[in-house]
Design an enzyme around this catalytic site. Structure first.
Site, PDB file in Angstrom:
ATOM      1  N   LYS A  61       0.827  -1.204   0.000  1.00 22.73           N
ATOM      2  CA  LYS A  61       0.000   0.000   0.000  1.00 22.73           C
ATOM      3  C   LYS A  61       0.873   1.270   0.000  1.00 22.73           C
ATOM      4  O   LYS A  61       2.096   1.196   0.090  1.00 22.73           O
ATOM      5  CB  LYS A  61      -0.933  -0.025   1.214  1.00 22.73           C
TER       6      LYS A  61
HETATM    7  C1  LIG Z   1      -4.785  -4.872   0.692  1.00 25.73           C
HETATM    8  C2  LIG Z   1      -6.268  -5.016   0.674  1.00 25.73           C
HETATM    9  C3  LIG Z   1      -6.957  -5.660   1.702  1.00 25.73           C
HETATM   10  C4  LIG Z   1      -6.275  -6.388   2.819  1.00 25.73           C
HETATM   11  O1  LIG Z   1      -5.474  -5.631   3.612  1.00 25.73           O
HETATM   12  P1  LIG Z   1      -4.637  -6.382   4.749  1.00 25.73           P
HETATM   13  O2  LIG Z   1      -3.885  -5.273   5.402  1.00 25.73           O
HETATM   14  O3  LIG Z   1      -3.768  -7.401   4.081  1.00 25.73           O
HETATM   15  O4  LIG Z   1      -5.651  -7.002   5.645  1.00 25.73           O
HETATM   16  C5  LIG Z   1      -8.335  -5.670   1.673  1.00 25.73           C
HETATM   17  N1  LIG Z   1      -9.019  -5.102   0.665  1.00 25.73           N
HETATM   18  C6  LIG Z   1      -8.410  -4.499  -0.352  1.00 25.73           C
HETATM   19  C7  LIG Z   1      -9.226  -3.852  -1.440  1.00 25.73           C
HETATM   20  C8  LIG Z   1      -7.009  -4.443  -0.398  1.00 25.73           C
HETATM   21  O5  LIG Z   1      -6.396  -3.849  -1.435  1.00 25.73           O
END
Ligand SMILES: *Cc1c(COP(=O)(O)O)cnc(C)c1O
Length: 315
Positions: free
Chosen positions: A119
């Site tokens: 992210k």
């Molecule tokens: C990355 C992501 C998640 C999961 O995030 P985590 O931190 O791994 O739990 C959930 N939904 C979307 C749309 C994502 O891009």
């Protein structure tokens, strides 16, 4: 989903084009994910399909802000008001994005952010829950403290703390929190770099539409955060061939979500509204270009290689 207080058999509306975590949260409560198709422009929940997906068991809508482009929150909140549903934003990709000037994460009853390594802002693994509807605040603090009222105790509102509700250990460690804090302090710098890189791609690749490619779109009333730069190839064969050719050049251009409604567990525990043709079509044609903090000069080479292969495949 714990806060939304779902019972087995309750239904939650969400896109099929999302990460498995969105649906796992629903399924872990024994509830039914109800998969709705996406819009062809933003790849977000098609709000015009949502009302028809409601039933007397519907309890919540999860809006995913794909690639950091906010979903149509006004329309989704209006449907939720009519049917008394909880709107949850999956803002995992949308830190800093805006919808009609308002920040993603402030647009529903609750929102989840991710600080996973992929992210914009990272802590290795981690995330944050934002609670905008005060009805959920007190219980949120209990659930994240293993179902105890420890927060009330620490604030002096209880003389001991005890087990009062269901919960788990959702607190980040000090090390994770320290890493994240450093990232948040640098947020403006991180975002500026990402947006600059995203705009270099947008400018350098805009002509690809003449070869039948689609590019990311952000409605005029939304501001994205440069989370993903993707291409929509003219057809699935071209997408697959482009990924292979880019890989041979040492450039990773991965596809993204395999539709959840058609996955083994999705078929078993979910319900789909129609055949979800946009989801099926676009997921087979989408690929993502490398985009990370400090990518800098690499952008030109990626753009040059994309053009080279796209011309060979479709010119
Ligand atoms: C990355 C992501 C998640 C999961 O995030 P985590 O931190 O791994 O739990 C959930 N939904 C979307 C749309 C994502 O891009």
């Amino acid at each position: 989903m714990l806060l939304a207080d779902l019972s087995p058999g309750d239904e939650v509306i969400l896109p099929s084009f999302t990460f498995v975590s969105t649906a796992n949260a629903v399924v872990l409560r024994g509830a039914v994910p109800v998969f709705v198709d996406i819009r062809p422009d933003t790849l977000n929940l098609d709000e015009t399909n949502v009302e028809a997906a409601t039933s007397d068991r519907t309890r919540a809508i999860i809006a995913v802000h794909y690639a950091g482009v906010p979903a149509e929150m006004d329309a989704l909140n209006a449907i939720a008001d009519r049917h008394r549903l909880v709107v949850v934003e999956d803002a995992a990709q949308a830190i800093g994005s805006r919808y009609r000037g308002r920040l993603a994460g402030s647009l529903g009853a609750m929102a989840a952010f991710s600080f996973h390594e992929t992210k914009n802002v990272v802590s290795g693994e981690g995330g944050a829950l934002v609670v905008n509807d005060r009805r959920f605040s007190e219980r949120a603090e209990i659930i994240r403290e293993k179902g105890t009222n420890r927060r009330q105790f620490l604030n002096g509102f209880a003389d001991k703390y005890t087990w009062v509700d269901v919960g788990s250990s959702y607190l980040p460690s000090e090390l994770v929190a320290a890493y994240l804090f450093g990232q948040l302090e640098q947020f403006a710098t991180i975002q500026q770099d990402r947006m600059t890189s995203w705009n270099v791609y947008a400018k350098g690749l805009s002509g690809l539409t003449e070869l039948g490619f689609g590019l990311p779109q952000c409605p005029a009333h939304c501001e994205h955060n440069g989370h993903i730069f993707y291409l929509i190839a003219p057809d699935a064969e071209t997408r697959d061939a482009l990924i292979v050719r880019m890989k041979a050049d040492g450039i990773d251009t991965p596809f993204h979500y395999i539709p959840l409604h058609d996955a083994p567990l999705g078929r078993k525990v979910g319900r789909s509204i129609g055949d979800l043709p946009i989801t099926t079509d676009l997921s087979a044609r989408l690929l993502r270009l490398p985009l990370y903090y400090g990518i800098g000069d690499e952008l030109d080479r990626v753009i040059e290689r994309v053009w080279h292969h796209a011309r060979e495949l479709k010119g």
